[in-house]
Design a protein around this motif. Structure first.
Motif, PDB file in Angstrom:
ATOM      1  N   GLY A  42      76.454  21.517  40.609  1.00  6.08           N
ATOM      2  CA  GLY A  42      77.706  20.833  40.845  1.00  6.08           C
ATOM      3  C   GLY A  42      78.879  21.733  41.156  1.00  6.08           C
ATOM      4  O   GLY A  42      79.981  21.243  41.423  1.00  6.08           O
ATOM      5  N   LYS A  43      78.653  23.038  41.131  1.00  2.00           N
ATOM      6  CA  LYS A  43      79.732  23.976  41.426  1.00  2.00           C
ATOM      7  C   LYS A  43      79.339  24.881  42.585  1.00  2.00           C
ATOM      8  O   LYS A  43      78.166  25.067  42.887  1.00  2.00           O
ATOM      9  N   GLU A  44      80.349  25.471  43.205  1.00  2.00           N
ATOM     10  CA  GLU A  44      80.102  26.393  44.304  1.00  2.00           C
ATOM     11  C   GLU A  44      79.579  27.734  43.767  1.00  2.00           C
ATOM     12  O   GLU A  44      79.850  28.112  42.632  1.00  2.00           O
ATOM     13  N   ARG A  45      78.840  28.406  44.619  1.00  2.00           N
ATOM     14  CA  ARG A  45      78.363  29.735  44.259  1.00  2.00           C
ATOM     15  C   ARG A  45      79.566  30.669  44.177  1.00  2.00           C
ATOM     16  O   ARG A  45      80.435  30.651  45.051  1.00  2.00           O
ATOM     17  N   GLU A  46      79.601  31.495  43.136  1.00  2.00           N
ATOM     18  CA  GLU A  46      80.750  32.367  42.944  1.00  2.00           C
ATOM     19  C   GLU A  46      80.318  33.827  42.832  1.00  2.00           C
ATOM     20  O   GLU A  46      79.211  34.139  42.377  1.00  2.00           O
ATOM     21  N   LEU A  47      81.214  34.699  43.241  1.00  2.00           N
ATOM     22  CA  LEU A  47      80.954  36.130  43.150  1.00  2.00           C
ATOM     23  C   LEU A  47      80.940  36.567  41.691  1.00  2.00           C
ATOM     24  O   LEU A  47      81.837  36.244  40.924  1.00  2.00           O
ATOM     25  N   VAL A  48      79.912  37.334  41.338  1.00  2.00           N
ATOM     26  CA  VAL A  48      79.867  37.978  40.030  1.00  2.00           C
ATOM     27  C   VAL A  48      80.313  39.433  40.173  1.00  2.00           C
ATOM     28  O   VAL A  48      81.247  39.879  39.519  1.00  2.00           O
ATOM     29  N   ALA A  49      79.625  40.154  41.044  1.00  2.00           N
ATOM     30  CA  ALA A  49      79.960  41.554  41.273  1.00  2.00           C
ATOM     31  C   ALA A  49      79.342  41.996  42.584  1.00  2.00           C
ATOM     32  O   ALA A  49      78.293  41.485  42.988  1.00  2.00           O
ATOM     33  N   ALA A  50      79.988  42.937  43.237  1.00  2.00           N
ATOM     34  CA  ALA A  50      79.477  43.463  44.494  1.00  2.00           C
ATOM     35  C   ALA A  50      79.827  44.935  44.601  1.00  2.00           C
ATOM     36  O   ALA A  50      80.800  45.402  44.001  1.00  2.00           O
TER      37      ALA A  50
END
Length: 121
Positions: A42-50
């Motif tokens: 139900g949520k958008e994919r989000e950045l954790v770390a790059a």
């Protein structure tokens, strides 16, 4: 064809630690950015770390100070050390690579299959 294979997901108690690993394969000549994203239903994919090939890193606000991303350019691998885990860190974590140059093709973006991380007592 470039593949990203994740490993290390699982169940951990709140406050615990877990390490995710991702290995890229496929006749790779150069790989620019590698990182981790996460997604809950139900949520958008989000950045954790790059991290870029030069070593710079970028973290999502919710994981700063708890997670550490590291990369081995020679092996085309990226790891995510997750510490002080919280129930809200529960998600499917996806390995991501951007700017992948192989002997035959250039890939703008490649995703792994995902690894489930569950933080629960």
């Amino acid at each position: 064809q470039v593949q990203l294979v994740e490993s290390g997901g699982g169940l951990v108690q709140p406050g615990g630690s877990l390490r995710l690993s991702c290995a890229a394969s496929g006749s790779i000549l150069r790989l620019n950015n590698m990182g981790w994203y996460r997604q809950v239903p139900g949520k958008e994919r989000e950045l954790v770390a790059a991290t870029a090939s030069g070593g710079s890193t970028n973290y999502g606000d919710s994981v700063k100070g708890r997670f550490i991303i590291s990369r081995d350019n020679a092996k085309n691998t990226v790891d995510l050390q997750m510490n002080s885990l919280k129930p809200e860190d529960t998600a499917v974590y996806y390995c991501n690579a951007k700017g992948v140059i192989t002997t035959r093709f250039v890939y703008r973006e490649v995703w792994g299959q995902g690894a489930l991380v569950t933080v629960s007592s």
